[in-house]
Design a protein around this motif. Sequence first.
Motif, PDB file in Angstrom:
ATOM      1  N   ARG A  19      -4.953  13.675  -8.151  1.00 53.50           N
ATOM      2  CA  ARG A  19      -4.733  15.124  -8.185  1.00 53.50           C
ATOM      3  C   ARG A  19      -4.693  15.641  -9.618  1.00 53.50           C
ATOM      4  O   ARG A  19      -5.225  16.720  -9.909  1.00 53.50           O
ATOM      5  N   LYS A  29      -8.515   4.245   4.751  1.00 54.37           N
ATOM      6  CA  LYS A  29      -7.192   4.813   4.505  1.00 54.37           C
ATOM      7  C   LYS A  29      -7.150   6.338   4.652  1.00 54.37           C
ATOM      8  O   LYS A  29      -6.163   6.971   4.290  1.00 54.37           O
ATOM      9  N   GLU A  60      -2.698   8.619  -5.597  1.00 50.96           N
ATOM     10  CA  GLU A  60      -3.004   9.986  -5.178  1.00 50.96           C
ATOM     11  C   GLU A  60      -2.507  11.007  -6.197  1.00 50.96           C
ATOM     12  O   GLU A  60      -3.187  12.002  -6.477  1.00 50.96           O
ATOM     13  N   ARG A  61      -1.353  10.766  -6.795  1.00 51.93           N
ATOM     14  CA  ARG A  61      -0.852  11.669  -7.839  1.00 51.93           C
ATOM     15  C   ARG A  61      -1.806  11.690  -9.039  1.00 51.93           C
ATOM     16  O   ARG A  61      -2.090  12.741  -9.606  1.00 51.93           O
ATOM     17  N   GLU A 106       0.827  -1.213   0.000  1.00 57.06           N
ATOM     18  CA  GLU A 106       0.000   0.000   0.000  1.00 57.06           C
ATOM     19  C   GLU A 106       0.859   1.259   0.000  1.00 57.06           C
ATOM     20  O   GLU A 106       0.507   2.251  -0.659  1.00 57.06           O
ATOM     21  N   ARG A 107       1.980   1.224   0.716  1.00 59.09           N
ATOM     22  CA  ARG A 107       2.876   2.396   0.739  1.00 59.09           C
ATOM     23  C   ARG A 107       3.469   2.655  -0.637  1.00 59.09           C
ATOM     24  O   ARG A 107       3.836   3.776  -0.965  1.00 59.09           O
ATOM     25  N   HIS A 146      -0.424   3.610  -2.978  1.00 57.42           N
ATOM     26  CA  HIS A 146      -1.288   4.739  -2.646  1.00 57.42           C
ATOM     27  C   HIS A 146      -0.740   6.107  -3.059  1.00 57.42           C
ATOM     28  O   HIS A 146      -1.507   6.937  -3.585  1.00 57.42           O
ATOM     29  N   PRO A 147       0.560   6.390  -2.880  1.00 57.80           N
ATOM     30  CA  PRO A 147       1.055   7.708  -3.327  1.00 57.80           C
ATOM     31  C   PRO A 147       0.906   7.914  -4.833  1.00 57.80           C
ATOM     32  O   PRO A 147       0.609   9.032  -5.281  1.00 57.80           O
ATOM     33  N   GLU A 148       1.090   6.856  -5.623  1.00 60.76           N
ATOM     34  CA  GLU A 148       0.954   6.989  -7.080  1.00 60.76           C
ATOM     35  C   GLU A 148      -0.507   7.197  -7.485  1.00 60.76           C
ATOM     36  O   GLU A 148      -0.804   7.986  -8.390  1.00 60.76           O
TER      37      GLU A 148
END
Length: 199
Positions: free
Chosen positions: A95, A117, A91-92, A83-84, A87-89
């Motif tokens: 956005r 989350k 989120e990008r 998930e780490r 999830h950031p990708e």
Amino acid sequence: MSIVLGLTGSIGMGKSTVAAMFREKGIPVFDSDAAVRRLQGPGGLLLAAIEALHPGVTGPGGVDRVRLGAAVMGNKIALHRLERLIHPEVERERRRFLRRYRARPLVVADVPLLFEKGFWRRVDLIAVVSAPAWKQNARVLGRAGMSWARLEQVRALQLPDAAKRRRADFVIPTGGSIQTTRAAVRRIIAACMARGISG
């Protein structure tokens, strides 16, 4: 500035069907699951990193989701690491999507783990898709490769349906007729649009 409606629901509740209804009404929908599939698909951005974490789960077709699921399900540390990475990708991508549609009065963010989350903090309103437990069970157990044990594992990672409904601004019923569900979607769109005009 767009109103961002977070769309969520537990496994087998009919969230994909509801997301399609919003699209049919011309509302842009960001699909988190589709973003994950792109990241893990052929040539996906995360293939090498996932292979490094779990050797043997990727190939020419991208990630073998069954093998990856077997590697992380029931293993909290492995799931957290994955998930780490993902999830950031996602989120990008979300956005970028919101920037692309920032002139629209309403956009939908389809996020399965909206509450679990912490993504609920990034939306303006929340719609939860819900159906009776018996219908949810029938839908999920009708899927290829699904079992009670697998369903219970997935449920353990998700906030219970009743808790989601309590935290929702809107509940979209999917246990009855398709017309009832469509009517709920239309009402939500109208309410969001009215809020945008008055706000």
